[in-house]
Design a protein around this motif. Sequence first.
Motif, PDB file in Angstrom:
ATOM      1  N   LEU A   5       0.822  -1.206   0.000  1.00  0.00           N
ATOM      2  CA  LEU A   5       0.000   0.000   0.000  1.00  0.00           C
ATOM      3  C   LEU A   5       0.855   1.254   0.000  1.00  0.00           C
ATOM      4  CD1 LEU A   5      -2.790  -1.054   2.531  1.00  0.00           C
ATOM      5  CD2 LEU A   5      -2.985  -0.900   0.052  1.00  0.00           C
ATOM      6  N   LEU A   6       1.978   1.216   0.706  1.00  0.00           N
ATOM      7  CA  LEU A   6       2.869   2.378   0.724  1.00  0.00           C
ATOM      8  C   LEU A   6       3.499   2.620  -0.636  1.00  0.00           C
ATOM      9  CD1 LEU A   6       4.578   1.797   4.188  1.00  0.00           C
ATOM     10  CD2 LEU A   6       3.284   3.838   3.544  1.00  0.00           C
ATOM     11  N   GLN A   7       3.693   1.569  -1.404  1.00  0.00           N
ATOM     12  CA  GLN A   7       4.286   1.731  -2.730  1.00  0.00           C
ATOM     13  C   GLN A   7       3.345   2.414  -3.706  1.00  0.00           C
ATOM     14  OE1 GLN A   7       5.561  -2.156  -3.961  1.00  0.00           O
ATOM     15  NE2 GLN A   7       7.164  -2.300  -2.386  1.00  0.00           N
ATOM     16  N   GLY A   8       2.092   2.407  -3.420  1.00  0.00           N
ATOM     17  CA  GLY A   8       1.153   3.101  -4.303  1.00  0.00           C
ATOM     18  C   GLY A   8      -0.231   2.509  -4.219  1.00  0.00           C
ATOM     19  N   ILE A   9      -1.227   3.392  -4.190  1.00  0.00           N
ATOM     20  CA  ILE A   9      -2.626   2.984  -4.191  1.00  0.00           C
ATOM     21  C   ILE A   9      -3.119   2.992  -5.630  1.00  0.00           C
ATOM     22  CG2 ILE A   9      -4.904   3.465  -3.197  1.00  0.00           C
ATOM     23  CD1 ILE A   9      -3.471   5.130  -1.079  1.00  0.00           C
ATOM     24  N   ASP A  10      -3.965   2.026  -5.963  1.00  0.00           N
ATOM     25  CA  ASP A  10      -4.508   1.945  -7.314  1.00  0.00           C
ATOM     26  C   ASP A  10      -5.252   3.224  -7.676  1.00  0.00           C
ATOM     27  OD1 ASP A  10      -3.490  -0.607  -7.470  1.00  0.00           O
ATOM     28  OD2 ASP A  10      -5.370  -1.566  -6.850  1.00  0.00           O
ATOM     29  N   VAL A 160     -18.510   5.280   6.095  1.00  0.00           N
ATOM     30  CA  VAL A 160     -17.344   5.861   5.425  1.00  0.00           C
ATOM     31  C   VAL A 160     -16.367   4.762   4.993  1.00  0.00           C
ATOM     32  CG1 VAL A 160     -15.412   7.456   5.683  1.00  0.00           C
ATOM     33  CG2 VAL A 160     -17.620   8.002   6.703  1.00  0.00           C
ATOM     34  N   CYS A 161     -16.141   3.788   5.871  1.00  0.00           N
ATOM     35  CA  CYS A 161     -15.213   2.704   5.526  1.00  0.00           C
ATOM     36  C   CYS A 161     -15.742   1.832   4.404  1.00  0.00           C
ATOM     37  CB  CYS A 161     -14.921   1.848   6.761  1.00  0.00           C
ATOM     38  SG  CYS A 161     -13.941   2.694   8.024  1.00  0.00           S
ATOM     39  N   HIS A 162     -17.067   1.804   4.224  1.00  0.00           N
ATOM     40  CA  HIS A 162     -17.644   1.011   3.127  1.00  0.00           C
ATOM     41  C   HIS A 162     -17.246   1.577   1.774  1.00  0.00           C
ATOM     42  CE1 HIS A 162     -20.468  -1.699   1.191  1.00  0.00           C
ATOM     43  NE2 HIS A 162     -20.962  -0.669   0.516  1.00  0.00           N
ATOM     44  N   LEU A 163     -16.990   2.886   1.709  1.00  0.00           N
ATOM     45  CA  LEU A 163     -16.561   3.507   0.455  1.00  0.00           C
ATOM     46  C   LEU A 163     -15.100   3.223   0.137  1.00  0.00           C
ATOM     47  CD1 LEU A 163     -18.182   7.041   0.822  1.00  0.00           C
ATOM     48  CD2 LEU A 163     -19.084   5.109  -0.460  1.00  0.00           C
ATOM     49  N   ALA A 164     -14.312   2.914   1.156  1.00  0.00           N
ATOM     50  CA  ALA A 164     -12.866   2.792   0.989  1.00  0.00           C
ATOM     51  C   ALA A 164     -12.503   1.492   0.281  1.00  0.00           C
ATOM     52  CB  ALA A 164     -12.167   2.865   2.342  1.00  0.00           C
ATOM     53  N   THR A 165     -11.446   1.573  -0.509  1.00  0.00           N
ATOM     54  CA  THR A 165     -10.890   0.361  -1.118  1.00  0.00           C
ATOM     55  C   THR A 165      -9.913  -0.331  -0.178  1.00  0.00           C
ATOM     56  OG1 THR A 165      -9.173   1.721  -2.175  1.00  0.00           O
ATOM     57  CG2 THR A 165     -11.159   1.253  -3.455  1.00  0.00           C
ATOM     58  N   SER A 166      -9.361   0.421   0.788  1.00  0.00           N
ATOM     59  CA  SER A 166      -8.455  -0.155   1.783  1.00  0.00           C
ATOM     60  C   SER A 166      -8.658   0.561   3.114  1.00  0.00           C
ATOM     61  CB  SER A 166      -6.982  -0.029   1.354  1.00  0.00           C
ATOM     62  OG  SER A 166      -6.751  -0.698   0.123  1.00  0.00           O
ATOM     63  N   SER A 187     -10.265  -5.558  -3.782  1.00  0.00           N
ATOM     64  CA  SER A 187      -9.783  -5.434  -5.148  1.00  0.00           C
ATOM     65  C   SER A 187     -10.928  -5.009  -6.070  1.00  0.00           C
ATOM     66  CB  SER A 187      -9.197  -6.770  -5.623  1.00  0.00           C
ATOM     67  OG  SER A 187     -10.188  -7.783  -5.610  1.00  0.00           O
ATOM     68  N   LYS A 188     -10.596  -4.666  -7.314  1.00  0.00           N
ATOM     69  CA  LYS A 188     -11.618  -4.239  -8.260  1.00  0.00           C
ATOM     70  C   LYS A 188     -12.583  -5.363  -8.597  1.00  0.00           C
ATOM     71  CE  LYS A 188      -8.767  -0.648 -10.407  1.00  0.00           C
ATOM     72  NZ  LYS A 188      -8.165  -0.166 -11.675  1.00  0.00           N
ATOM     73  N   MET A 193      -9.298  -8.982   0.919  1.00  0.00           N
ATOM     74  CA  MET A 193      -8.106  -9.564   1.547  1.00  0.00           C
ATOM     75  C   MET A 193      -7.866  -8.873   2.883  1.00  0.00           C
ATOM     76  SD  MET A 193      -5.643  -9.761  -1.822  1.00  0.00           S
ATOM     77  CE  MET A 193      -6.104  -8.085  -2.302  1.00  0.00           C
ATOM     78  N   GLN A 194      -7.506  -9.665   3.876  1.00  0.00           N
ATOM     79  CA  GLN A 194      -7.247  -9.148   5.214  1.00  0.00           C
ATOM     80  C   GLN A 194      -5.893  -9.636   5.711  1.00  0.00           C
ATOM     81  OE1 GLN A 194     -10.707 -10.423   7.468  1.00  0.00           O
ATOM     82  NE2 GLN A 194     -11.751  -8.488   7.086  1.00  0.00           N
TER      83      GLN A 194
END
Length: 296
Positions: A5-10, A160-166, A187-188, A193-194
Amino acid sequence: MLPELLQGIDAGGFLIIQDSASYSGRHLLKSFINSALDREEAVHVLGFEVSEEELKDGLKGSPIQRLHFHNAYTDPLGWTDHPAFTVHQFCLEELTRLVKQTSHPKPATLVIDSLSWILRHLSPPDVCKTLQQFRKGGAVRAIIGLLHADMHQSGTVGSVCHLATSVITVVPVVKGDKAVAKITKRSKSGKVMQDEEIFSIKDDFTVIVQGKPSQHGPKQADPKEQETDPTANLTFNLRLSDTEREAKEKLALPFVFSKEKKTALLHSGPGSGRILYEPDANDDYDQEDPDDDLDV
């Protein structure tokens, strides 16, 4: 999963760092800002809770020029004549205008510090609508928001968390300056994944992942997940000892018939009586109309 995730968010992603009073997620938020600057991305920060100097403290070097701080800390409610940014400007049109003020070849990342401040002054449906529209509008590459979960009702946090991808939920460990990151990533394709990882943050906001909680002994239980024993402080005992349990199993219940008693009741022996009825001539019984003698 945290280094990924730190390397980049989609593109089009929405990341929420969820913290509480027991552990602040702002250092992890600054780690994501630092990683985005290292990837030569422009970063726009809506600063409600800390000043620009405090946010930029530790983020040094040439990439800091691509960090654009929109000051909502000085006058967040617009009480002065010329506020820089207010909470009431949190809408699709104003956010798009802020991002397009600066020209940069790569799509920018919007950082909200914090979503809790906005949710305290705007209705959750309006906030969720703006986030969803802005995320899908293409004005920014991704959105990163800090959310103080213990400041809101669980329904608001869940919406709010339901909108989040992560979603990254940070909780402290028993000892040291380490913390546990509980990560949920969608994922799309819809796959969820947890993961859980123990991490620490260096002075330059570099994140060091130190393994799984199971590799470092038992993890600290979340206070919300701890269950109290309702029988702990009773003045009587609800549990049976082995002797009491054995005596209970041998006890014959009064309405449970044994095999011998069932046989005696179902099969009549000598001396048992029967009732026989033989109709006489005075019995006016019509088989075609059994109720003929009734006055109806």
